[in-house]
Design an enzyme around this catalytic site. Sequence first.
Site, PDB file in Angstrom:
ATOM      1  N   HIS A 217       0.951  -0.911  -0.370  1.00 55.06           N
ATOM      2  CA  HIS A 217      -0.014  -0.187   0.589  1.00 55.06           C
ATOM      3  C   HIS A 217       0.613   1.046  -0.028  1.00 55.06           C
ATOM      4  O   HIS A 217      -0.086   2.158   0.748  1.00 55.06           O
ATOM      5  CB  HIS A 217      -0.634  -0.093   1.186  1.00 55.06           C
ATOM      6  CG  HIS A 217      -1.981  -0.888   1.172  1.00 55.06           C
ATOM      7  ND1 HIS A 217      -1.901  -2.189   2.242  1.00 55.06           N
ATOM      8  CD2 HIS A 217      -2.836  -1.451   0.390  1.00 55.06           C
ATOM      9  CE1 HIS A 217      -2.624  -2.767   1.838  1.00 55.06           C
ATOM     10  NE2 HIS A 217      -2.977  -2.500   0.967  1.00 55.06           N
ATOM     11  N   ASP A 392      -3.002   8.492   3.494  1.00 56.76           N
ATOM     12  CA  ASP A 392      -4.425   7.948   3.086  1.00 56.76           C
ATOM     13  C   ASP A 392      -5.392   8.607   3.929  1.00 56.76           C
ATOM     14  O   ASP A 392      -6.229   8.694   4.090  1.00 56.76           O
ATOM     15  CB  ASP A 392      -5.137   7.090   2.065  1.00 56.76           C
ATOM     16  CG  ASP A 392      -5.204   5.579   3.407  1.00 56.76           C
ATOM     17  OD1 ASP A 392      -4.681   6.014   4.376  1.00 56.76           O
ATOM     18  OD2 ASP A 392      -5.695   4.619   3.134  1.00 56.76           O
ATOM     19  N   ARG A 534      -1.079  -0.249  10.158  1.00 59.23           N
ATOM     20  CA  ARG A 534      -0.205  -0.866   9.030  1.00 59.23           C
ATOM     21  C   ARG A 534       1.109   0.139   9.842  1.00 59.23           C
ATOM     22  O   ARG A 534       2.593  -0.118   9.030  1.00 59.23           O
ATOM     23  CB  ARG A 534      -0.435  -0.167   8.199  1.00 59.23           C
ATOM     24  CG  ARG A 534      -1.956  -0.325   6.924  1.00 59.23           C
ATOM     25  CD  ARG A 534      -2.101  -0.256   6.218  1.00 59.23           C
ATOM     26  NE  ARG A 534      -3.307  -0.420   4.990  1.00 59.23           N
ATOM     27  CZ  ARG A 534      -4.021   0.116   4.814  1.00 59.23           C
ATOM     28  NH1 ARG A 534      -3.449   1.218   3.848  1.00 59.23           N
ATOM     29  NH2 ARG A 534      -5.031  -0.393   3.510  1.00 59.23           N
TER      30      ARG A 534
END
Length: 565
Positions: A217, A392, A534
């Site tokens: 990602h 994000d 993450r």
Amino acid sequence: MTKIFNDPADFAGDMLAGFARAFPAFVQRMPGGVVRATQAAPGKVAVVIGGGSGHYPAFAGWVGPGLADAAVVGDVFSSPSTQQVMAVAAAAEAGGGVLLSYGNYAGDVLNFEAARAQLNEAGIPTRSVVVSDDLASAPRDERSLRRGTAGDLVVVKIAGAAAEAGYDLERVVEVAERANAGTVSLGIAFAGPTPPGAERPLFTLPDGRMGVGLGIHGEPGVTEEPLVRAADLARLLVERVLAERPDGARRAAVLLNGMGSTMYEELFVLWNEVLPRLESAGVDVVEPEVGEFITSLDMAGLSLTVAWLDDELEALWAAPAHSPAYRKGHAMTAPPAPRPVVPVTERVIPAASEASRQVAKVVQAALETAADTLARNERELGDLDAVAGNGDHGRVMARGARAAADAAARAVAEGAGTATTLLVAADAWSDRAGGSSGALWGTGLRAAARVLSDIDLPPQGVPAACRSALDAITAHGNARVGDKTVVDAFLPFVESLEADLAAELPLGPAWVNASTVATRAADATASLSPRLGRARPLAARSLGHRDPGAVSFAIVVTAIAEHLA
């Protein structure tokens, strides 16, 4: 850099629409993803996969006979919402139950597991297999903490073949879990990806350096090492992957995967070095694959995956498959049968008292302020998230809050009370934002709504709603103070609010005080090391930087204070 798009916010939806139009013989589009264009045999187990977009061929490209029955596709690098997983899985289900398979990332776990629970409650037997093949993200004895990378394809291929062969749900789960347990991957990054509309890549590397242990990602490598020639790169990859070889294992499926902008010619050069090293180590390579299987937009990089096989797994790995992006063996076809269109049911707005409707207007105004404020802070939050994540957070928070505010406005216009307005906003926030933040904010707003009412105004409604939201988020995300998450700001906020209100301070000043406490707590997260999400594999990078989830929470509660006066 991603160059072809209209509105960056619509990139995933536009991509999915074009994909479905390009492959109508394989897939049928539905909200949140795609299902096979052909009806499954009655009683077949439905293999439903998914994750964010930006990874093609994963995940939509793997839908077809011998592989998946459906794919749920979120926005770029963002998990699909719980509602999307529910809808796609229900459409794919053919009477044999559902296997959900996805990579081990916080947002995916939150949303797929919530959907699994709801599907089971609805009478659809549903199990999950979480792919965890990335050896760089956690040590071998903490396998459950590892991320999912290119090992997704191995698990999906084996589970899909088993389901196609008529295995029941428990047997499909068993072979999928066995495949995952025997699969390890290691990735190398040369340059970071640039999402649609972004001005710069999510990370950069100094000249002559490469990131080792990348995420899919846009997360940079866990370590940086000197860039080396193909032979030395092959030695690094093979040695580290084979270090986890099970005793006595010989047969293995092997994938050399390009991450988006690494040329096939480069992959072939590397494979020319990798294969002899595997063979000299006594590995019998079974039907290897070299190409792009799970990418990260335009990231320059690659990964090596080794999946150890027994007789049964080897047969399933070698079984035919036929999808838009992955084909093995002879073509597989099924008689076309149009899927019934599931009607969309509109939410019925229950009756509400005038007092509750007035409070609902305050809720809607607060959500509008939150959406505007998050939009103004989108870049700052994204930069914070990019330190050890995929950058994000600002985008998904702004998108979720805007959807919630718009949904609340429609509900208020229809005469909704406080609880219904919050429930509508919660669903809209989680559905549009996706990812872990969407799941958590949706969970929190729903929990707040449950202690409120469309008729009565509970005397301690605001603190009770905040405490209920905190408890739900803590339970759903399994986070505690010190984990470097939103909870580090939320808990001090609630404790301050409760204490001031117990001392009979009016709500407005009490909320302002609590917002100040939350802001200080969010700032203090800079000294923490992340233990969840993450950012955990890149904990060292995160030190010295505030947690984006805690910061965005503090921004929201500070901004809406004017509405609580």
